[in-house]
Design a protein around this motif. Structure first.
Motif, PDB file in Angstrom:
ATOM      1  N   THR A   1      46.894  38.463  42.411  1.00  0.00           N
ATOM      2  CA  THR A   1      46.263  39.730  42.045  1.00  0.00           C
ATOM      3  C   THR A   1      46.415  40.774  43.143  1.00  0.00           C
ATOM      4  OG1 THR A   1      44.665  38.703  40.554  1.00  0.00           O
ATOM      5  CG2 THR A   1      44.084  40.855  41.451  1.00  0.00           C
ATOM      6  N   ALA A   2      46.158  40.387  44.387  1.00  0.00           N
ATOM      7  CA  ALA A   2      46.257  41.353  45.482  1.00  0.00           C
ATOM      8  C   ALA A   2      47.666  41.910  45.599  1.00  0.00           C
ATOM      9  CB  ALA A   2      45.820  40.702  46.791  1.00  0.00           C
ATOM     10  N   ALA A   3      48.663  41.033  45.469  1.00  0.00           N
ATOM     11  CA  ALA A   3      50.056  41.487  45.550  1.00  0.00           C
ATOM     12  C   ALA A   3      50.401  42.397  44.380  1.00  0.00           C
ATOM     13  CB  ALA A   3      50.997  40.287  45.581  1.00  0.00           C
ATOM     14  N   ALA A   4      49.929  42.057  43.178  1.00  0.00           N
ATOM     15  CA  ALA A   4      50.213  42.870  41.997  1.00  0.00           C
ATOM     16  C   ALA A   4      49.595  44.258  42.126  1.00  0.00           C
ATOM     17  CB  ALA A   4      49.701  42.172  40.742  1.00  0.00           C
ATOM     18  N   VAL A   5      48.377  44.320  42.639  1.00  0.00           N
ATOM     19  CA  VAL A   5      47.718  45.619  42.843  1.00  0.00           C
ATOM     20  C   VAL A   5      48.495  46.446  43.855  1.00  0.00           C
ATOM     21  CG1 VAL A   5      45.639  46.737  43.743  1.00  0.00           C
ATOM     22  CG2 VAL A   5      45.431  44.810  42.164  1.00  0.00           C
ATOM     23  N   GLU A   6      48.971  45.811  44.921  1.00  0.00           N
ATOM     24  CA  GLU A   6      49.740  46.520  45.941  1.00  0.00           C
ATOM     25  C   GLU A   6      51.049  47.067  45.362  1.00  0.00           C
ATOM     26  OE1 GLU A   6      50.900  48.098  49.598  1.00  0.00           O
ATOM     27  OE2 GLU A   6      48.942  47.341  48.956  1.00  0.00           O
TER      28      GLU A   6
ATOM     29  N   GLU B   1      58.109  29.758  31.130  1.00  0.00           N
ATOM     30  CA  GLU B   1      57.967  30.814  32.129  1.00  0.00           C
ATOM     31  C   GLU B   1      56.704  31.632  31.927  1.00  0.00           C
ATOM     32  OE1 GLU B   1      60.194  31.477  34.878  1.00  0.00           O
ATOM     33  OE2 GLU B   1      60.497  29.413  34.204  1.00  0.00           O
ATOM     34  N   THR B   2      56.099  31.561  30.752  1.00  0.00           N
ATOM     35  CA  THR B   2      54.954  32.417  30.442  1.00  0.00           C
ATOM     36  C   THR B   2      53.824  32.311  31.458  1.00  0.00           C
ATOM     37  OG1 THR B   2      55.491  32.379  28.089  1.00  0.00           O
ATOM     38  CG2 THR B   2      53.253  33.013  28.677  1.00  0.00           C
ATOM     39  N   PRO B   3      53.403  31.116  31.877  1.00  0.00           N
ATOM     40  CA  PRO B   3      52.294  31.048  32.832  1.00  0.00           C
ATOM     41  C   PRO B   3      52.628  31.608  34.211  1.00  0.00           C
ATOM     42  CG  PRO B   3      52.610  28.934  31.699  1.00  0.00           C
ATOM     43  CD  PRO B   3      53.814  29.769  31.430  1.00  0.00           C
ATOM     44  N   ARG B   4      53.898  31.739  34.529  1.00  0.00           N
ATOM     45  CA  ARG B   4      54.263  32.220  35.864  1.00  0.00           C
ATOM     46  C   ARG B   4      55.038  33.531  35.827  1.00  0.00           C
ATOM     47  NH1 ARG B   4      58.250  27.105  37.314  1.00  0.00           N
ATOM     48  NH2 ARG B   4      59.608  27.242  35.500  1.00  0.00           N
ATOM     49  N   LEU B   5      54.826  34.315  34.775  1.00  0.00           N
ATOM     50  CA  LEU B   5      55.511  35.600  34.666  1.00  0.00           C
ATOM     51  C   LEU B   5      55.210  36.507  35.851  1.00  0.00           C
ATOM     52  CD1 LEU B   5      55.184  36.495  30.871  1.00  0.00           C
ATOM     53  CD2 LEU B   5      57.301  36.126  32.158  1.00  0.00           C
ATOM     54  N   TRP B   6      53.938  36.580  36.218  1.00  0.00           N
ATOM     55  CA  TRP B   6      53.561  37.473  37.315  1.00  0.00           C
ATOM     56  C   TRP B   6      54.157  37.001  38.631  1.00  0.00           C
ATOM     57  CZ3 TRP B   6      51.140  42.133  37.067  1.00  0.00           C
ATOM     58  CH2 TRP B   6      50.534  42.468  35.853  1.00  0.00           C
ATOM     59  N   GLU B   7      54.037  35.738  38.934  1.00  0.00           N
ATOM     60  CA  GLU B   7      54.470  35.223  40.233  1.00  0.00           C
ATOM     61  C   GLU B   7      55.983  35.239  40.380  1.00  0.00           C
ATOM     62  OE1 GLU B   7      54.220  31.036  42.813  1.00  0.00           O
ATOM     63  OE2 GLU B   7      53.302  31.201  40.832  1.00  0.00           O
ATOM     64  N   ARG B   8      56.704  34.709  39.391  1.00  0.00           N
ATOM     65  CA  ARG B   8      58.152  34.521  39.522  1.00  0.00           C
ATOM     66  C   ARG B   8      58.959  35.741  39.125  1.00  0.00           C
ATOM     67  NH1 ARG B   8      60.927  29.056  37.496  1.00  0.00           N
ATOM     68  NH2 ARG B   8      62.662  30.081  38.563  1.00  0.00           N
ATOM     69  N   HIS B   9      58.391  36.612  38.308  1.00  0.00           N
ATOM     70  CA  HIS B   9      59.177  37.697  37.750  1.00  0.00           C
ATOM     71  C   HIS B   9      58.634  39.081  38.114  1.00  0.00           C
ATOM     72  CE1 HIS B   9      61.503  34.695  35.646  1.00  0.00           C
ATOM     73  NE2 HIS B   9      60.393  34.193  35.119  1.00  0.00           N
ATOM     74  N   LEU B  10      57.418  39.405  37.721  1.00  0.00           N
ATOM     75  CA  LEU B  10      56.941  40.768  37.929  1.00  0.00           C
ATOM     76  C   LEU B  10      56.734  41.087  39.407  1.00  0.00           C
ATOM     77  CD1 LEU B  10      56.386  40.269  34.839  1.00  0.00           C
ATOM     78  CD2 LEU B  10      54.571  41.951  35.065  1.00  0.00           C
TER      79      LEU B  10
ATOM     80  N   VAL C   1      48.284  37.299  29.139  1.00  0.00           N
ATOM     81  CA  VAL C   1      48.952  37.419  30.433  1.00  0.00           C
ATOM     82  C   VAL C   1      48.891  38.847  30.966  1.00  0.00           C
ATOM     83  CG1 VAL C   1      50.526  35.502  29.979  1.00  0.00           C
ATOM     84  CG2 VAL C   1      51.200  37.833  29.353  1.00  0.00           C
ATOM     85  N   ARG C   2      48.084  39.674  30.356  1.00  0.00           N
ATOM     86  CA  ARG C   2      48.030  41.069  30.806  1.00  0.00           C
ATOM     87  C   ARG C   2      47.406  41.213  32.179  1.00  0.00           C
ATOM     88  NH1 ARG C   2      45.018  43.280  25.628  1.00  0.00           N
ATOM     89  NH2 ARG C   2      44.072  41.231  25.961  1.00  0.00           N
ATOM     90  N   GLN C   3      46.597  40.244  32.589  1.00  0.00           N
ATOM     91  CA  GLN C   3      46.009  40.271  33.918  1.00  0.00           C
ATOM     92  C   GLN C   3      46.722  39.255  34.814  1.00  0.00           C
ATOM     93  OE1 GLN C   3      43.674  42.405  34.957  1.00  0.00           O
ATOM     94  NE2 GLN C   3      43.707  43.344  32.924  1.00  0.00           N
ATOM     95  N   PRO C   4      47.069  39.633  36.048  1.00  0.00           N
ATOM     96  CA  PRO C   4      47.748  38.679  36.936  1.00  0.00           C
ATOM     97  C   PRO C   4      46.812  37.552  37.332  1.00  0.00           C
ATOM     98  CG  PRO C   4      47.151  40.676  38.139  1.00  0.00           C
ATOM     99  CD  PRO C   4      46.856  40.953  36.689  1.00  0.00           C
ATOM    100  N   PRO C   5      47.336  36.362  37.562  1.00  0.00           N
ATOM    101  CA  PRO C   5      46.504  35.260  38.057  1.00  0.00           C
ATOM    102  C   PRO C   5      45.872  35.627  39.393  1.00  0.00           C
ATOM    103  CG  PRO C   5      48.673  34.469  37.380  1.00  0.00           C
ATOM    104  CD  PRO C   5      48.738  35.961  37.377  1.00  0.00           C
TER     105      PRO C   5
END
Length: 331
Positions: free
Chosen positions: A55-60, A90-99, A47-51
């Motif tokens: 990805t664009a939101a995480a980079v921003e 929650e693991t598959p959606r850590l980036w979307e729902r949490h980070l 899960v170290r890389q965002p889905p």
């Protein structure tokens, strides 16, 4: 109903003595993890890389600290699951729902602001904000031993020298961490109770930023009068991440307009009586004061919306807060 003073998912302070760290040992992976490892019957994906869809939101949000955010995601997916801080689903959606959902709040923070995260739990949003904004001075307040153990180890593991971990309920740590520019909370407690716990930790002119859901408008209508009685201004809804995530994160902003005298409310949270000191008109002043004390380590333009918290009138209250922060974690 979750009490944010106790951390999300808990009904009261625990007495569990934390065991040895279960953070995975270093491996040949650059981040220290073996992405093919498993915990019980839970297969741990990398899960170290965002889905791709975020990805664009995480980079921003995280910029050149995206890899560090990925490291935290992996800690949540492994040790966070083992310790019961994050559900396995929650693991598959850590980036979307949490980070990312927590990280987009960063646009509301002035440069160099002091932040208290109440009921930090697994470090949401506190650790996420510390990763996204190294210029912020963040204190994580959490009463449960097993959660503060995780937070302390995560802070050390990630090398976050801008974070302090304090164990206690919100009303118990006022002498240690009061006077913050921003107080954050991510919990489902009613807005008046949340304000009663969090506003005493802010300076006059500081703000509560509470992550809320679709019921935010309804809660504001229901609790507006109660918030005013405890020293808060008119609650405002701020939508964060517009154009980056859908739906955007809903944040309720409440400015602390006056200092209150500590009392005990019937609802179980802290209640405060007005001391008669009205907030100076300058508390919504420019962000120049905050920018002037910035460590300038995080950089710039992404943080422009936070200027309203600058306020020249309330700085003196925050300057003396260092004396009670002997638990400072410095990497």
């Amino acid at each position: 109903m979750t009490d944010p003073r106790f951390g999300a998912g808990d009904l009261g302070p625990g007495v569990t003595t934390p065991g040895p760290s279960s953070f995975p040992a270093a491996s040949s992976s650059p981040s220290g993890f073996d992405p093919s490892s498993s915990i019980g019957d839970l297969s741990v994906v990398d899960v170290r890389q965002p889905p791709a869809e975020v990805t664009a939101a995480a980079v921003e949000v995280f910029g050149d600290r995206l890899a560090l955010a990925g490291r935290f995601a992996q800690l949540l997916a492994t040790d966070g699951v083992v310790r019961g801080l994050i559900g396995p689903r929650e693991t598959p959606r850590l980036w979307e729902r949490h980070l990312v959902n927590c990280g987009v709040m960063a646009q509301l923070f002035p440069i160099g602001a002091s932040v208290v995260d109440v009921g930090s739990g697994a470090g949401l949003p506190g650790i996420v904000l510390a990763v996204a904004r190294p210029d912020l001075d963040i204190t994580l307040v959490e009463p449960l031993a097993r959660r503060t153990a995780f937070l302390t180890e995560a802070v050390d593991e990630l090398g976050l020298d801008n974070v302090t971990v304090v164990r206690g309920r919100a009303e118990e740590v006022i002498g240690q961490v009061a006077g913050a520019d921003i107080v954050t909370a991510r919990a489902v407690a009613a807005l008046d109770r949340l304000a009663g716990w969090c506003l005493p930790l802010a300076r006059v002119g500081g703000r509560l930023l509470a992550l809320k859901g679709a019921s935010a408008d309804e809660e504001i209508g229901e609790h507006r009068a109660g918030i005013e009685r405890i020293g808060g201004g008119e609650p405002q809804i701020r939508l964060c991440g517009v154009g980056l995530i859908d739906p955007p994160a809903t944040v309720v902003e409440i400015v602390k307009e006056r200092e209150m005298e500590v009392g005990r409310g019937r609802s179980g949270g802290s209640s405060r009586r007005s001391s008669g000191a009205a907030a100076d008109g300058s508390v919504r002043g420019s962000a120049g004061n905050a920018a002037g004390r910035s460590r300038q380590s995080g950089g710039g333009g992404r943080y422009g919306q936070g200027g309203r918290a600058g306020g020249s009138g309330g700085r003196a209250a925050g300057e003396g807060r260092g004396g009670g922060r002997g638990n400072k974690r410095r990497g």
